[in-house]
Design a protein around this motif. Sequence first.
Motif, PDB file in Angstrom:
ATOM      1  N   PHE A  35       0.833  -1.204   0.000  1.00  0.00           N
ATOM      2  CA  PHE A  35       0.000   0.000   0.000  1.00  0.00           C
ATOM      3  C   PHE A  35       0.869   1.255   0.000  1.00  0.00           C
ATOM      4  CE2 PHE A  35      -2.320  -3.392   2.186  1.00  0.00           C
ATOM      5  CZ  PHE A  35      -3.438  -3.481   1.364  1.00  0.00           C
ATOM      6  N   PRO A  36       0.889   1.977  -1.111  1.00  0.00           N
ATOM      7  CA  PRO A  36       1.722   3.173  -1.199  1.00  0.00           C
ATOM      8  C   PRO A  36       1.203   4.336  -0.366  1.00  0.00           C
ATOM      9  CG  PRO A  36       0.396   2.932  -3.181  1.00  0.00           C
ATOM     10  CD  PRO A  36       0.204   1.685  -2.390  1.00  0.00           C
ATOM     11  N   ASN A  37      -0.102   4.332  -0.065  1.00  0.00           N
ATOM     12  CA  ASN A  37      -0.676   5.425   0.724  1.00  0.00           C
ATOM     13  C   ASN A  37      -1.939   4.947   1.437  1.00  0.00           C
ATOM     14  OD1 ASN A  37      -2.845   5.573  -1.265  1.00  0.00           O
ATOM     15  ND2 ASN A  37      -1.372   6.681  -2.563  1.00  0.00           N
ATOM     16  N   ALA A  38      -2.497   5.828   2.278  1.00  0.00           N
ATOM     17  CA  ALA A  38      -3.692   5.480   3.048  1.00  0.00           C
ATOM     18  C   ALA A  38      -4.897   5.250   2.144  1.00  0.00           C
ATOM     19  CB  ALA A  38      -3.989   6.584   4.053  1.00  0.00           C
ATOM     20  N   HIS A  39      -4.954   5.967   1.020  1.00  0.00           N
ATOM     21  CA  HIS A  39      -6.080   5.833   0.091  1.00  0.00           C
ATOM     22  C   HIS A  39      -6.121   4.409  -0.487  1.00  0.00           C
ATOM     23  CE1 HIS A  39      -8.568   6.547  -3.506  1.00  0.00           C
ATOM     24  NE2 HIS A  39      -9.105   7.545  -2.797  1.00  0.00           N
ATOM     25  N   ALA A  40      -4.978   3.868  -0.861  1.00  0.00           N
ATOM     26  CA  ALA A  40      -4.922   2.509  -1.408  1.00  0.00           C
ATOM     27  C   ALA A  40      -5.372   1.491  -0.374  1.00  0.00           C
ATOM     28  CB  ALA A  40      -3.508   2.199  -1.886  1.00  0.00           C
ATOM     29  N   LEU A  41      -4.986   1.697   0.869  1.00  0.00           N
ATOM     30  CA  LEU A  41      -5.421   0.807   1.945  1.00  0.00           C
ATOM     31  C   LEU A  41      -6.936   0.883   2.120  1.00  0.00           C
ATOM     32  CD1 LEU A  41      -4.981  -1.075   4.359  1.00  0.00           C
ATOM     33  CD2 LEU A  41      -4.445   0.954   5.743  1.00  0.00           C
ATOM     34  N   GLY A  42      -7.472   2.104   2.121  1.00  0.00           N
ATOM     35  CA  GLY A  42      -8.906   2.275   2.276  1.00  0.00           C
ATOM     36  C   GLY A  42      -9.696   1.623   1.157  1.00  0.00           C
ATOM     37  N   ILE A  43      -9.200   1.750  -0.069  1.00  0.00           N
ATOM     38  CA  ILE A  43      -9.869   1.133  -1.219  1.00  0.00           C
ATOM     39  C   ILE A  43      -9.920  -0.381  -1.059  1.00  0.00           C
ATOM     40  CG2 ILE A  43      -9.633   0.642  -3.681  1.00  0.00           C
ATOM     41  CD1 ILE A  43     -10.772   3.366  -3.161  1.00  0.00           C
ATOM     42  N   GLN A  44      -8.809  -0.970  -0.623  1.00  0.00           N
ATOM     43  CA  GLN A  44      -8.764  -2.425  -0.424  1.00  0.00           C
ATOM     44  C   GLN A  44      -9.788  -2.878   0.615  1.00  0.00           C
ATOM     45  OE1 GLN A  44      -6.507  -5.053  -1.826  1.00  0.00           O
ATOM     46  NE2 GLN A  44      -8.306  -6.073  -0.976  1.00  0.00           N
ATOM     47  N   VAL A  45      -9.862  -2.154   1.723  1.00  0.00           N
ATOM     48  CA  VAL A  45     -10.789  -2.513   2.799  1.00  0.00           C
ATOM     49  C   VAL A  45     -12.238  -2.376   2.331  1.00  0.00           C
ATOM     50  CG1 VAL A  45     -11.607  -1.852   5.093  1.00  0.00           C
ATOM     51  CG2 VAL A  45      -9.146  -1.912   4.611  1.00  0.00           C
ATOM     52  N   LEU A  46     -12.555  -1.291   1.653  1.00  0.00           N
ATOM     53  CA  LEU A  46     -13.924  -1.083   1.158  1.00  0.00           C
ATOM     54  C   LEU A  46     -14.300  -2.136   0.121  1.00  0.00           C
ATOM     55  CD1 LEU A  46     -13.906   2.811   0.834  1.00  0.00           C
ATOM     56  CD2 LEU A  46     -15.222   1.467   2.489  1.00  0.00           C
ATOM     57  N   ASP A  47     -13.379  -2.464  -0.762  1.00  0.00           N
ATOM     58  CA  ASP A  47     -13.653  -3.478  -1.778  1.00  0.00           C
ATOM     59  C   ASP A  47     -13.928  -4.837  -1.138  1.00  0.00           C
ATOM     60  OD1 ASP A  47     -13.396  -1.661  -3.808  1.00  0.00           O
ATOM     61  OD2 ASP A  47     -11.372  -2.285  -4.404  1.00  0.00           O
ATOM     62  N   ASP A  48     -13.146  -5.173  -0.115  1.00  0.00           N
ATOM     63  CA  ASP A  48     -13.323  -6.457   0.555  1.00  0.00           C
ATOM     64  C   ASP A  48     -14.718  -6.575   1.172  1.00  0.00           C
ATOM     65  OD1 ASP A  48     -10.776  -7.119  -0.149  1.00  0.00           O
ATOM     66  OD2 ASP A  48      -9.923  -6.964   1.867  1.00  0.00           O
ATOM     67  N   LEU A  49     -15.241  -5.461   1.675  1.00  0.00           N
ATOM     68  CA  LEU A  49     -16.537  -5.482   2.345  1.00  0.00           C
ATOM     69  C   LEU A  49     -17.683  -5.049   1.429  1.00  0.00           C
ATOM     70  CD1 LEU A  49     -15.564  -4.024   5.842  1.00  0.00           C
ATOM     71  CD2 LEU A  49     -15.835  -6.412   5.163  1.00  0.00           C
ATOM     72  N   LYS A  50     -17.357  -4.810   0.143  1.00  0.00           N
ATOM     73  CA  LYS A  50     -18.366  -4.438  -0.853  1.00  0.00           C
ATOM     74  C   LYS A  50     -19.131  -3.173  -0.444  1.00  0.00           C
ATOM     75  CE  LYS A  50     -17.672  -8.309  -3.247  1.00  0.00           C
ATOM     76  NZ  LYS A  50     -16.604  -8.900  -2.403  1.00  0.00           N
TER      77      LYS A  50
END
Length: 391
Positions: A35-50
């Motif tokens: 994860f290069p930044n906090a935004h990339a981490l947030g996107i991953q978490v949101l995608d996982d939970l749909k």
Amino acid sequence: MPLEFLIAKHPINRINPDVLGLLTQAQKNTFARAFPNAHALGIQVLDDLKLDVDLPDEWIDQPPTAISELSFAELNKCYLELLKSGAGITGASAQLHAVNLSQRTQLVRAFEHPDAAIAKVTAKVTEIAATLPRTAADIERGRNPGDVLDPYILAATQTLLYGGGFQAAIGATVAHKALMMIEGLMGHLHEDVLGDMRGNVRAPEPRGFNQELLDPFENPFPGADVVQPPTGAGEKLRVHQVKSKTGTVKGGDGKRLGEQLRKLEQYYDADTFYDALIGNTLRGHRSIAGVRAASPNTVVTVGQAAFRELTRTNLGPELLLRVYQNAFMEAAQATSYNVDTMVVQIFATFQERAEKAGEGFLEVVLHDAVGGEPKDQDSRFYVPPVRGKRT
């Protein structure tokens, strides 16, 4: 493929190719690389939970640790505000989503594949849960034929702790046996779960006749539980021996463990660690003296300090708790084990035996615990079973 940040001729690059492959993959799945930044981490978490929630633009300019290093309570608060501003979600629905998002963030921080990690732990927990005491026979005798229920301890439990209540004493016995089984489970789980975390590799189980002998192919890390490849230039390979508590290993074993760690340090030019997860001080550590005498460069850690080295984050204890909470819940639903239910059934068995024998509960337990034939109890008549043959 050789490990990064180490010279091609480094001894680690000559170990079993399968293990080397795991170390290479561990270098690639470190949190900073994923994860290069906090935004990339947030996107991953949101995608996982749909979930469809707008993330703040400023997260693009923030490191992922701006989110990942928040405690669970801080994450929950952060996500509540985000759900309100980014999706207009409030109330009970927001509370539920915030908890799920917080849990998922910590799981993503800990594992490259969180669901697979939880499934792996759940399977092991379910396997042990299936063997928890369910019948009188389960508490009367352990795996070792000589490990029988002690009628004198049971009498003390009945009288001193429960005012003469035999069923309550049986309940304590069942709970104690179950807790001992869970304690045994946890020690191995800690090593496996930490070995699966980002940037880590679970050291392979030793094989061969001499399991303490370092062999690059058969036994590359004798005495180690978790291995960490370097994550940047100037770093060394890191090797960890992991224990649940400081008292898990007796003082006399410290020298042996220290010698193993020293050999690993010398062979791989590695930094070595002796970590105890549960505890808040090295004071009273049983084996620290023996370990450090045999391996002066080994770093001995406990508690938060141990988790920090093993997980490279200040939230290591929470990360481990998070996967356990998920796995235990799933295992509990799968096994439906309940101590109170089992105690009623087990007590009924003892009651039936006592009535049939015309004796008290404790007398029945006593006879079963010490009764037997001279050929089984007296060395003058006892013939040990031949290994490999059933008696």
